[in-house]
Design a protein around this motif. Structure first.
Motif, PDB file in Angstrom:
ATOM      1  N   TRP A   1      -5.413  -8.494   6.340  1.00 54.36           N
ATOM      2  CA  TRP A   1      -5.499  -8.738   4.905  1.00 54.36           C
ATOM      3  C   TRP A   1      -5.282 -10.213   4.578  1.00 54.36           C
ATOM      4  O   TRP A   1      -6.030 -10.806   3.798  1.00 54.36           O
ATOM      5  CB  TRP A   1      -4.480  -7.877   4.156  1.00 54.36           C
ATOM      6  CG  TRP A   1      -4.672  -7.989   2.672  1.00 54.36           C
ATOM      7  CD1 TRP A   1      -5.531  -7.256   1.901  1.00 54.36           C
ATOM      8  CD2 TRP A   1      -4.032  -8.918   1.784  1.00 54.36           C
ATOM      9  NE1 TRP A   1      -5.457  -7.669   0.581  1.00 54.36           N
ATOM     10  CE2 TRP A   1      -4.545  -8.682   0.481  1.00 54.36           C
ATOM     11  CE3 TRP A   1      -3.086  -9.906   1.960  1.00 54.36           C
ATOM     12  CZ2 TRP A   1      -4.129  -9.416  -0.629  1.00 54.36           C
ATOM     13  CZ3 TRP A   1      -2.663 -10.653   0.855  1.00 54.36           C
ATOM     14  CH2 TRP A   1      -3.191 -10.396  -0.421  1.00 54.36           C
TER      15      TRP A   1
ATOM     16  N   HIS B   1       2.173   4.767  -0.290  1.00 52.07           N
ATOM     17  CA  HIS B   1       1.872   6.185  -0.180  1.00 52.07           C
ATOM     18  C   HIS B   1       2.959   6.978  -0.922  1.00 52.07           C
ATOM     19  O   HIS B   1       4.091   6.530  -1.045  1.00 52.07           O
ATOM     20  CB  HIS B   1       1.815   6.610   1.280  1.00 52.07           C
ATOM     21  CG  HIS B   1       0.656   6.027   2.032  1.00 52.07           C
ATOM     22  ND1 HIS B   1      -0.451   6.767   2.383  1.00 52.07           N
ATOM     23  CD2 HIS B   1       0.419   4.775   2.491  1.00 52.07           C
ATOM     24  CE1 HIS B   1      -1.312   5.996   3.038  1.00 52.07           C
ATOM     25  NE2 HIS B   1      -0.803   4.780   3.119  1.00 52.07           N
TER      26      HIS B   1
ATOM     27  N   ILE C   1      -7.866  -6.043  -0.922  1.00 50.42           N
ATOM     28  CA  ILE C   1      -7.254  -4.728  -0.718  1.00 50.42           C
ATOM     29  C   ILE C   1      -8.344  -3.690  -0.469  1.00 50.42           C
ATOM     30  O   ILE C   1      -8.246  -2.856   0.439  1.00 50.42           O
ATOM     31  CB  ILE C   1      -6.392  -4.336  -1.926  1.00 50.42           C
ATOM     32  CG1 ILE C   1      -5.150  -5.227  -2.004  1.00 50.42           C
ATOM     33  CG2 ILE C   1      -5.980  -2.862  -1.846  1.00 50.42           C
ATOM     34  CD1 ILE C   1      -4.309  -5.015  -3.251  1.00 50.42           C
TER      35      ILE C   1
ATOM     36  N   ILE D   1       0.890  -1.155   0.000  1.00 57.99           N
ATOM     37  CA  ILE D   1       0.000   0.000   0.000  1.00 57.99           C
ATOM     38  C   ILE D   1       0.930   1.206   0.000  1.00 57.99           C
ATOM     39  O   ILE D   1       1.402   1.669   1.048  1.00 57.99           O
ATOM     40  CB  ILE D   1      -0.935  -0.002   1.219  1.00 57.99           C
ATOM     41  CG1 ILE D   1      -1.747  -1.300   1.260  1.00 57.99           C
ATOM     42  CG2 ILE D   1      -1.859   1.208   1.164  1.00 57.99           C
ATOM     43  CD1 ILE D   1      -2.639  -1.527   0.037  1.00 57.99           C
TER      44      ILE D   1
ATOM     45  N   ARG E   1       1.079  -0.706   4.694  1.00 56.88           N
ATOM     46  CA  ARG E   1       1.238   0.690   4.276  1.00 56.88           C
ATOM     47  C   ARG E   1       2.711   1.072   4.371  1.00 56.88           C
ATOM     48  O   ARG E   1       3.358   0.815   5.389  1.00 56.88           O
ATOM     49  CB  ARG E   1       0.401   1.614   5.158  1.00 56.88           C
ATOM     50  CG  ARG E   1      -1.105   1.419   5.009  1.00 56.88           C
ATOM     51  CD  ARG E   1      -1.867   2.427   5.853  1.00 56.88           C
ATOM     52  NE  ARG E   1      -3.306   2.194   5.777  1.00 56.88           N
ATOM     53  CZ  ARG E   1      -4.103   2.704   4.833  1.00 56.88           C
ATOM     54  NH1 ARG E   1      -3.570   3.486   3.887  1.00 56.88           N
ATOM     55  NH2 ARG E   1      -5.398   2.457   4.828  1.00 56.88           N
TER      56      ARG E   1
ATOM     57  N   PHE F   1      -8.074  -1.901   2.966  1.00 61.17           N
ATOM     58  CA  PHE F   1      -7.463  -0.593   2.704  1.00 61.17           C
ATOM     59  C   PHE F   1      -8.389   0.201   1.782  1.00 61.17           C
ATOM     60  O   PHE F   1      -8.129   0.339   0.584  1.00 61.17           O
ATOM     61  CB  PHE F   1      -6.086  -0.768   2.068  1.00 61.17           C
ATOM     62  CG  PHE F   1      -5.157  -1.667   2.843  1.00 61.17           C
ATOM     63  CD1 PHE F   1      -4.486  -1.193   3.953  1.00 61.17           C
ATOM     64  CD2 PHE F   1      -4.966  -2.989   2.460  1.00 61.17           C
ATOM     65  CE1 PHE F   1      -3.631  -2.013   4.673  1.00 61.17           C
ATOM     66  CE2 PHE F   1      -4.114  -3.819   3.170  1.00 61.17           C
ATOM     67  CZ  PHE F   1      -3.443  -3.337   4.281  1.00 61.17           C
TER      68      PHE F   1
ATOM     69  N   PRO G   1      -6.262  -0.079  -6.000  1.00 62.87           N
ATOM     70  CA  PRO G   1      -5.563  -1.300  -6.412  1.00 62.87           C
ATOM     71  C   PRO G   1      -5.159  -1.214  -7.881  1.00 62.87           C
ATOM     72  O   PRO G   1      -5.926  -0.733  -8.721  1.00 62.87           O
ATOM     73  CB  PRO G   1      -6.598  -2.407  -6.194  1.00 62.87           C
ATOM     74  CG  PRO G   1      -7.685  -1.791  -5.366  1.00 62.87           C
ATOM     75  CD  PRO G   1      -7.675  -0.336  -5.695  1.00 62.87           C
TER      76      PRO G   1
ATOM     77  N   PRO H   1      -3.130   6.367  -1.564  1.00 59.59           N
ATOM     78  CA  PRO H   1      -2.095   5.350  -1.744  1.00 59.59           C
ATOM     79  C   PRO H   1      -2.498   4.366  -2.835  1.00 59.59           C
ATOM     80  O   PRO H   1      -3.689   4.221  -3.144  1.00 59.59           O
ATOM     81  CB  PRO H   1      -2.039   4.660  -0.379  1.00 59.59           C
ATOM     82  CG  PRO H   1      -3.416   4.852   0.183  1.00 59.59           C
ATOM     83  CD  PRO H   1      -3.870   6.197  -0.307  1.00 59.59           C
TER      84      PRO H   1
ATOM     85  N   GLY I   1      -2.487   0.447  -4.073  1.00 61.10           N
ATOM     86  CA  GLY I   1      -2.301  -0.958  -3.717  1.00 61.10           C
ATOM     87  C   GLY I   1      -1.683  -1.672  -4.897  1.00 61.10           C
ATOM     88  O   GLY I   1      -2.390  -2.271  -5.708  1.00 61.10           O
TER      89      GLY I   1
ATOM     90  N   PRO J   1       0.993  -6.711   2.213  1.00 67.42           N
ATOM     91  CA  PRO J   1      -0.165  -5.890   2.608  1.00 67.42           C
ATOM     92  C   PRO J   1       0.132  -4.917   3.743  1.00 67.42           C
ATOM     93  O   PRO J   1      -0.518  -4.937   4.789  1.00 67.42           O
ATOM     94  CB  PRO J   1      -1.185  -6.953   3.032  1.00 67.42           C
ATOM     95  CG  PRO J   1      -0.340  -8.047   3.597  1.00 67.42           C
ATOM     96  CD  PRO J   1       0.896  -8.081   2.739  1.00 67.42           C
TER      97      PRO J   1
ATOM     98  N   ALA K   1      -7.176   2.935  -0.699  1.00 72.69           N
ATOM     99  CA  ALA K   1      -6.148   2.623  -1.688  1.00 72.69           C
ATOM    100  C   ALA K   1      -6.750   2.350  -3.061  1.00 72.69           C
ATOM    101  O   ALA K   1      -7.894   1.909  -3.196  1.00 72.69           O
ATOM    102  CB  ALA K   1      -5.325   1.420  -1.241  1.00 72.69           C
TER     103      ALA K   1
END
Length: 452
Positions: free
Chosen positions: A442, A189, A378, A187, A415, A382, A387, A198, A200, A413, A385
């Motif tokens: 995750w 950023h 994802i 993930i 960040r 998240f 993907p 962010p 994925g 998985p 995010a």
């Protein structure tokens, strides 16, 4: 739905990662230099930290310290392999670590409390994330819909043999995985300038890793009577010529799809360009080349001069000078083509080009139901995010699994900020506490969602 994590569970999983990080399982290409006692202690610690995994799953040792677990599911028709590795790269003693590299201290980071130390991101965080997810599911009495295999190599950082041994075992057992998930993407950023959410990023292929040595030879002699074009001068000139002759750039299909997916999140003037990325690939390629080294590496084979050797003394002219080149071979290129390109760039037949390690790029994995499963997990864990597929620049053990599986995906998985990604194989490697917990969620969600 993925289960939430209590404060007790959080303390438990953080302590498990700390315990593993504190054991310096540094791999080396020379087996005689490997601290096998450290690896022995790590395997014992794994068993102590994850008793249900070791009691409830079938275990096969692969290589010197690699592990291959089988968790029997309701069906073995579409088995899944979750991968990580137990070894880490060495520590640069002169690097300015904020915290001891094998201390696994809990300390603040720009994103909150984090576990600091070598291997938190690469790759003991994934080991703990996978094992803790399985441990919790075993505790809850869960039976996966499909067989789940856990493959933990012990020599990934030196392109070792444990992963190949795991593949050989699976092949002999007639196991052809539906898909494989290894380290790789994250993930991420701050992945692209101007993109706020962010990404994925799921690696659907990876560049080939190839090592090349340039060798120049000559008479050598006393440094007081130097001759022109000695071995060191020719090697220096060759390196500069290689640097000035980059490989042709083009954006492969996964990169174009990445651009299309981030189009709604880039500054307004760029949106029309990226939303049509697949139809204007040359323009997208030029934009990536201008966006900096990380983005540019997504478009071409890269070469980095990494090692140099020459004379053994300051007053001796080298009789042999060498330069090591690390090459990451882009999808669509070949190792043979790399050697031809280097030869043409160097323009010096007196320099020998030796291929020390040869690795072709991996096949591109399909974006079908397996990819969509990873993508949906994802989205659940998240939610902020985006993907997307991408071409992974580094090498993973999953490349060996492409011999028996057409779906190899690279995704860790967790960040990660840009600074964290830069800390991998460098100093100040650290993983956020909350990021570790989300990683466990995750993996658990992925296992729970395996279809019958």
């Amino acid at each position: 739905m993925a289960a939430t994590t209590s404060a007790t569970d959080l303390d438990r999983v953080v302590g498990k990662l700390q315990a593993l990080v504190r054991i310096p399982t540094v791999s080396d290409r020379d087996p005689a230099r490997v601290d096998t006692d450290a690896f022995d202690r790590l395997l014992a610690e794994l068993e102590a930290q994850f008793p249900r995994v070791h009691a409830g799953l079938e275990l096969t040792r692969v290589g010197t310290h690699g592990l291959l677990f089988r968790w029997p599911g309701a069906s073995d028709a579409r088995p899944v392999v979750l991968m990580a590795h137990l070894d880490v790269v060495p520590i640069d003693a002169d690097a300015p670590w904020q915290h001891p590299p094998f201390g696994a201290e809990i300390a603040d980071s720009p994103t909150g409390p984090a576990i600091w130390g070598r291997g938190t991101l690469d790759d003991k965080g994934c080991v703990v994330g996978i094992c803790e997810a399985v441990e919790l599911l075993l505790e809850a009495g869960h039976v996966p819909a499909q067989d789940v295999w856990l493959s933990f190599g012990c020599d990934e950082e030196v392109s070792g043999t444990a992963a190949r041994a795991a593949v050989d075992h699976l092949r002999a057992a007639g196991v052809r995985p539906w898909f494989v998930v290894d380290e790789g993407g994250a993930i991420a950023h701050e992945a692209f300038p101007g993109v706020k959410p962010p990404l994925g990023v799921i690696g659907v292929t990876e560049k080939g890793t190839t090592s090349v040595e340039l060798v120049a030879e000559g008479r050598g002699g006393h440094a007081s009577t130097p001759a022109r074009n000695g071995p060191t001068a020719r090697i220096a000139r060759a390196i500069l010529r290689v640097e000035k002759s980059p490989f042709p750039a083009s954006a492969p299909a996964p990169t174009l799809e990445l651009m299309r997916r981030i189009a709604p999140h880039v500054p307004l003037p760029l949106r029309p360009l990226l939303s049509r990325a697949d139809r204007i690939a040359p323009a997208v390629t030029r934009a990536l080349l201008a966006a900096g080294p990380e983005a540019a590496a997504m478009t071409r084979t890269t070469v980095a001069a990494t090692t140099l050797s020459g004379s053994p003394a300051l007053n001796v002219i080298a009789s042999t000078a060498k330069a090591g080149l690390n090459v990451r071979v882009m999808v669509g290129d070949t190792v043979a083509g790399v050697v031809d390109h280097l030869r043409a760039a160097i323009k010096d037949d007196s320099i020998r080009i030796d291929v020390v390690e040869s690795g072709e790029p991996s096949p591109v994995s399909p974006m079908d139901d397996a990819f969509r499963l990873i993508e949906s997990c994802i989205g659940e864990v998240f939610a902020d995010a985006v993907p997307t597929p991408y071409v992974m620049m580094a090498a993973t053990d999953s490349r060996h699994f492409t011999e028996i599986c057409e779906r190899a995906y690279r995704f860790a998985p967790f960040r990660m900020t840009k600074a964290q990604r830069q800390a991998i194989h460098s100093y100040d490697e650290h993983l956020g506490v909350s990021a570790l917990v989300d990683g466990v969620r995750w993996y658990r969600t992925l296992i729970e969602r395996l279809p019958a």
